[in-house]
Design a protein around this motif. Structure first.
Motif, PDB file in Angstrom:
ATOM      1  N   THR A  23      34.320  39.735 -14.706  1.00 25.72           N
ATOM      2  CA  THR A  23      33.477  39.213 -13.637  1.00 25.72           C
ATOM      3  C   THR A  23      34.226  39.215 -12.312  1.00 25.72           C
ATOM      4  OG1 THR A  23      32.306  37.827 -15.201  1.00 25.72           O
ATOM      5  CG2 THR A  23      32.105  37.240 -12.894  1.00 25.72           C
ATOM      6  N   ALA A  24      35.496  38.842 -12.357  1.00 24.97           N
ATOM      7  CA  ALA A  24      36.296  38.830 -11.134  1.00 24.97           C
ATOM      8  C   ALA A  24      36.397  40.227 -10.530  1.00 24.97           C
ATOM      9  CB  ALA A  24      37.683  38.280 -11.431  1.00 24.97           C
ATOM     10  N   ARG A  25      36.621  41.212 -11.370  1.00 25.14           N
ATOM     11  CA  ARG A  25      36.702  42.582 -10.858  1.00 25.14           C
ATOM     12  C   ARG A  25      35.361  43.021 -10.293  1.00 25.14           C
ATOM     13  NH1 ARG A  25      39.918  43.252 -15.534  1.00 25.14           N
ATOM     14  NH2 ARG A  25      38.136  44.110 -16.675  1.00 25.14           N
ATOM     15  N   HIS A  26      34.278  42.612 -10.953  1.00 26.75           N
ATOM     16  CA  HIS A  26      32.951  42.978 -10.462  1.00 26.75           C
ATOM     17  C   HIS A  26      32.687  42.343  -9.100  1.00 26.75           C
ATOM     18  CE1 HIS A  26      28.778  44.042 -10.327  1.00 26.75           C
ATOM     19  NE2 HIS A  26      28.346  42.794 -10.481  1.00 26.75           N
ATOM     20  N   GLU A  27      33.027  41.059  -8.978  1.00 30.94           N
ATOM     21  CA  GLU A  27      32.860  40.384  -7.692  1.00 30.94           C
ATOM     22  C   GLU A  27      33.720  41.040  -6.629  1.00 30.94           C
ATOM     23  OE1 GLU A  27      33.052  35.853  -5.803  1.00 30.94           O
ATOM     24  OE2 GLU A  27      33.584  36.208  -7.900  1.00 30.94           O
ATOM     25  N   ARG A  28      34.934  41.412  -6.997  1.00 32.59           N
ATOM     26  CA  ARG A  28      35.821  42.108  -6.053  1.00 32.59           C
ATOM     27  C   ARG A  28      35.187  43.414  -5.602  1.00 32.59           C
ATOM     28  NH1 ARG A  28      40.515  45.162  -8.921  1.00 32.59           N
ATOM     29  NH2 ARG A  28      38.623  46.243  -9.589  1.00 32.59           N
ATOM     30  N   ASP A  29      34.703  44.201  -6.551  1.00 30.78           N
ATOM     31  CA  ASP A  29      34.135  45.506  -6.204  1.00 30.78           C
ATOM     32  C   ASP A  29      32.921  45.368  -5.293  1.00 30.78           C
ATOM     33  OD1 ASP A  29      36.096  46.567  -7.791  1.00 30.78           O
ATOM     34  OD2 ASP A  29      34.784  46.873  -9.531  1.00 30.78           O
ATOM     35  N   VAL A  30      32.126  44.314  -5.525  1.00 36.21           N
ATOM     36  CA  VAL A  30      30.947  44.107  -4.697  1.00 36.21           C
ATOM     37  C   VAL A  30      31.345  43.698  -3.288  1.00 36.21           C
ATOM     38  CG1 VAL A  30      28.961  42.590  -4.339  1.00 36.21           C
ATOM     39  CG2 VAL A  30      29.383  43.584  -6.593  1.00 36.21           C
ATOM     40  N   LEU A  31      32.237  42.724  -3.165  1.00 38.40           N
ATOM     41  CA  LEU A  31      32.603  42.208  -1.859  1.00 38.40           C
ATOM     42  C   LEU A  31      33.332  43.231  -1.005  1.00 38.40           C
ATOM     43  CD1 LEU A  31      33.693  38.576  -2.771  1.00 38.40           C
ATOM     44  CD2 LEU A  31      31.771  39.238  -1.326  1.00 38.40           C
ATOM     45  N   VAL A  32      34.090  44.125  -1.639  1.00 35.34           N
ATOM     46  CA  VAL A  32      34.835  45.125  -0.873  1.00 35.34           C
ATOM     47  C   VAL A  32      33.893  45.981  -0.035  1.00 35.34           C
ATOM     48  CG1 VAL A  32      36.117  47.280  -1.138  1.00 35.34           C
ATOM     49  CG2 VAL A  32      36.882  45.229  -2.324  1.00 35.34           C
ATOM     50  N   GLY A  33      32.707  46.247  -0.550  1.00 32.59           N
ATOM     51  CA  GLY A  33      31.789  47.124   0.172  1.00 32.59           C
ATOM     52  C   GLY A  33      30.856  46.426   1.131  1.00 32.59           C
ATOM     53  N   LEU A  34      30.972  45.102   1.297  1.00 29.80           N
ATOM     54  CA  LEU A  34      30.032  44.361   2.144  1.00 29.80           C
ATOM     55  C   LEU A  34      30.649  44.053   3.505  1.00 29.80           C
ATOM     56  CD1 LEU A  34      28.538  41.842  -0.444  1.00 29.80           C
ATOM     57  CD2 LEU A  34      27.695  44.105   0.197  1.00 29.80           C
ATOM     58  N   ARG A  35      29.874  44.290   4.551  1.00 28.12           N
ATOM     59  CA  ARG A  35      30.290  43.986   5.917  1.00 28.12           C
ATOM     60  C   ARG A  35      29.111  43.360   6.649  1.00 28.12           C
ATOM     61  NH1 ARG A  35      34.242  45.077   3.722  1.00 28.12           N
ATOM     62  NH2 ARG A  35      35.955  46.461   4.316  1.00 28.12           N
ATOM     63  N   HIS A  36      29.044  42.044   6.637  1.00 33.17           N
ATOM     64  CA  HIS A  36      27.936  41.346   7.296  1.00 33.17           C
ATOM     65  C   HIS A  36      28.442  40.020   7.837  1.00 33.17           C
ATOM     66  CE1 HIS A  36      24.040  39.335   7.884  1.00 33.17           C
ATOM     67  NE2 HIS A  36      23.524  40.547   7.902  1.00 33.17           N
ATOM     68  N   ASP A  37      27.971  39.656   9.029  1.00 33.82           N
ATOM     69  CA  ASP A  37      28.458  38.438   9.676  1.00 33.82           C
ATOM     70  C   ASP A  37      28.141  37.175   8.892  1.00 33.82           C
ATOM     71  OD1 ASP A  37      29.602  39.777  11.751  1.00 33.82           O
ATOM     72  OD2 ASP A  37      27.937  39.492  13.154  1.00 33.82           O
ATOM     73  N   SER A  38      27.134  37.218   8.041  1.00 32.74           N
ATOM     74  CA  SER A  38      26.751  36.016   7.300  1.00 32.74           C
ATOM     75  C   SER A  38      27.153  36.093   5.828  1.00 32.74           C
ATOM     76  CB  SER A  38      25.234  35.775   7.413  1.00 32.74           C
ATOM     77  OG  SER A  38      24.879  35.494   8.751  1.00 32.74           O
ATOM     78  N   ILE A  39      28.115  36.956   5.512  1.00 35.39           N
ATOM     79  CA  ILE A  39      28.638  37.080   4.142  1.00 35.39           C
ATOM     80  C   ILE A  39      30.152  36.954   4.208  1.00 35.39           C
ATOM     81  CG2 ILE A  39      28.925  38.617   2.159  1.00 35.39           C
ATOM     82  CD1 ILE A  39      26.219  39.799   2.735  1.00 35.39           C
TER      83      ILE A  39
END
Length: 718
Positions: free
Chosen positions: A183-199
């Protein structure tokens, strides 16, 4: 400016009206070739962004090319209310997340026994490594992160505030034990690709633990603080919807939207400190398309019921339900008074967002939710202390140029004076000075819906049948309109179905039934102003002035540009005996260019119009004087001016009983009569209004005159 013309070969190039229909064949124009649409929702023309309203100019019923900016509510809220940075307390790590700090051991430690609490400090019984879950000072992770304090515990582990030696800044380490490493790796993989001011942003990943390294947001969970206005809290909801829209567009679902996972913080910018939010904790994130199993990790209080289909096959609606429950909790203390502008609309909005029984009726996209939420914000800020009125085209309804003033925005018709009768004292028995619009006229004037962009399959195939239903409504043919609506085969639960059923009921002369079904449209679209306007008209037709007044007031206070709301409000205010307030509404409406002429006439008439019944106050001398002073500035022809002068003189007569001046004012209407019969009727009325000989001004003896019809007018005095 040239008007768009209908290009249909069987029409003959009729002009297209403001609602997007041909004046000749009453059908929408042929669709224009598709235009490329950029990501920000504007149409592209010659390489430049064009406003959305141009794209929708020829939209037929049931079709919308582009949804306009649904985030506009953010621009209505002041950005200078940044909160202070809170002091974060250091809480002990929850027992479920207490593990030996030695990476090679990681055995459970500090657990309770026999119902008692576990030790927060001590030594691991397996390897002897010291642990301290109260004060983690001195703990260094991965030789780089000096832990300062515990800032909380989530579903999968604790979170620490730490100092990053390499970057010389504070970060948050989200510790996850080995059982959820995947789960930690999955969360890492998801967050790495996100660029938003409210995330929340990810800064790194440490296999030791494992730990996610996240940016430190020095704030606290979203909540209502002392001094927060309702629109401030709702604006944070729009920002979270922006983040969810960003996620959903990438096929991702957060699945755990709740106040604890929305951090409110102070952000310094060039314009000063700003009040902002960020969505955190992506431990339950999943792919909308790839993950096909039921939702496993969620918070029950903020999730749909466990029997809801969203649990088996989650959609963006799962996150939107969570945000609806979040706003319900956060705004609970700000909606205690239902009379506060926007509060009733907010209740309806959250009722739709969190409906436990009808998942198909809830919002299906973040943009759909945000559009209605922005509309609610617009209603809220229109009231004091902000008093900000915003005029903007609706995303779902066409324009409504018809003011539906019910005769109030024009001079009394000459026929009223022709049919009037005077008693011995000079009081007139005359038709009502204005009236509620006819139900059929209301049905024809209310705008056509443009579409439901989030469910185009509902309206696309039905567009032709709905256009024919609209044509029948314009002909006041309720039977044909109902038949074509049945042919459209809209789902019973959809707001479009209720809208057209309401119009058909109005065309059939049943405003009570129309109000019942149009109220469902109001519940579905609480951020729109057309449904409450329609309900106000229905209530007025049913004789319920209080309900009509509430709806009209909300619409008019939000934007006077919907002239029908202002004229309706003026009518019900006058009937309730509040003449000054009715005049004030008309004068404010006169500032709208589209309705300036009618509103200025209405303001004059409202000052002097005489209503039947003694309970209502008569015009005062000041009312008469101000009406007479405003008369020369009106843009009316001489016939209308003569009628207005007669109405003003009658109001003065009620105070002074000067029959001679009233008679002269009625006599001045004669030259504008269309027939000799009308002329004779006006002369006779003027005769009856003349003071009897022996009273008043006796020196003015009878006289004769000749009408423009060639016949003697007869004596004007008795």
């Amino acid at each position: 400016m040239s008007r768009q013309m209908c290009e249909r070969p069987d029409c003959g190039r009729g002009p297209i009206d403001e609602q997007g229909f041909c004046d000749v064949c009453d059908r929408p124009p042929l669709p224009a070739p598709p235009r490329p649409v950029p990501r920000d929702g504007a149409a592209v023309r010659d390489g430049a962004a064009e406003p959305e309203r141009t794209v929708r100019a020829g939209a037929r019923v049931g079709v919308a090319h582009v949804r306009p900016d649904p985030w506009y509510g953010l621009g209505l809220v002041d950005a200078d209310q940044a909160p202070d940075v809170p002091v974060i307390s250091s809480d002990p790590v929850a027992e479920a997340h207490r593990f030996c700090p030695d990476p090679s051991c990681r055995q459970p430690v500090g657990r309770g026994h026999g119902g008692g609490p576990g030790r927060t400090a001590g030594f691991c019984p397996h390897c002897g490594t010291r642990f301290d879950f109260d004060r983690p000072d001195g703990l260094t992770i991965a030789g780089r992160y000096d832990v300062a304090r515990v800032v909380g515990s989530g579903a999968y582990g604790a979170a620490y505030l730490a100092h990053d030696r390499n970057l010389a800044t504070q970060v948050v380490l989200k510790a996850l034990h080995r059982s959820v490493a995947k789960t930690a790796r999955h969360e890492r993989d998801v967050l790495v690709g996100l660029r938003h001011d409210s995330i929340v942003r990810i800064l790194g990943y440490e296999p030791e633990g494992p730990h996610l390294v996240l940016e430190y947001v020095p704030g606290e969970p979203l909540s209502a603080r002392d001094g927060d206005r309702l629109e401030t809290l709702l604006a944070h909801g729009v920002r979270v919807l922006q983040a969810l829209d960003y996620l959903h567009a990438r096929g991702l679902l957060h699945c755990d939207v709740k106040p604890l996972n929305i951090i409110r913080f102070r952000e310094e910018g060039p314009a000063g400190a700003l009040d902002r939010v960020r969505l955190i904790d992506f431990g339950a994130v999943r792919s909308h398309t790839k993950d096909t199993g039921p939702v496993v990790a969620y918070t029950r209080a903020y999730a749909p019921p466990e029997t809801d289909p969203e649990h088996l096959r989650p959609t963006p609606g799962f996150d939107l339900f969570g945000l609806g429950m979040t706003l319900r909790e956060v705004c609970r203390s700000r909606w205690t008074d239902p009379a506060t502008p926007g509060v009733d609309s907010l209740r309806l909005l959250l009722d739709r967002a969190t409906d436990p029984e009808r998942p198909w009726w809830r919002f299906v996209s973040a943009r759909q939710f945000a559009e209605q939420l922005s509309g609610v914000i617009r209603q809220v800020v229109a009231a004091a202390p902000t008093c900000r009125q915003v005029t903007r085209p609706s995303a779902l309804f066409g324009s409504m140029p018809e003011p539906l003033h019910g005769g109030l925005g024009a001079a009394r018709p000459l026929a009223h004076w022709v049919a009037a009768r005077a008693d011995e004292s000079g009081l007139l028995d005359i038709l009502a000075p204005f009236s509620s619009p006819e139900p059929g006229d209301v049905a024809a004037a209310l705008p056509a819906p443009l579409s439901d962009p989030d469910d185009p399959g509902v309206t696309g195939p039905a567009g032709g049948a709905l256009a024919e239903s609209r044509l029948a409504l314009r002909r006041r043919d309720a039977v044909s309109a109902a038949e074509r609506l049945t042919a459209a085969a809209l789902p019973d639960w959809h707001w479009l179905s209720d809208w057209y059923r309401g119009l058909v009921a109005l065309a059939d002369g049943r405003p009570e039934r129309a109000a019942e079904v149009l109220n469902q449209v109001r519940r579905a679209l609480p951020g729109e102003l057309i449904p409450p306007l329609a309900l106000g008209l229905c209530a007025e037709l049913c004789g319920d002035g209080e309900v009509a007044r509430a709806h009209y007031r909300m619409v008019f206070d939000t934007t006077p540009a919907l002239g029908a709301g202002g004229f309706g409000l003026a009518r019900v205010l006058l009937l309730a005996g509040e003449r000054a307030k009715a005049v004030e509404v008309a004068e404010q409406l006169a500032e709208e260019f589209r309705y300036e002429r009618e509103a200025r006439v209405a303001a004059v008439r409202l000052r002097v119009v005489v209503l039947p019944g003694r309970a209502r106050p008569a015009p005062t001398g000041e009312d008469v004087d101000r009406a007479r002073a405003a008369l020369p500035g009106l843009d009316v022809d001489e016939a209308a001016a003569a009628s207005l002068r007669a109405e003003i003189q009658y109001a003065e007569f009620l105070r002074t009983r000067d029959r001679l001046k009233l008679s002269d004012a009625v006599r001045a209407l004669g030259p504008h009569a269309a027939t000799e019969r009308e002329y004779v009727a006006l002369v006779d009325l003027a005769n009856r209004l003349r003071p009897p000989l022996g009273r008043g001004r006796q020196g003015r003896r009878g006289r004769t005159g000749r009408s423009r019809f060639g016949a003697a007018s007869g004596r004007l005095s008795s």
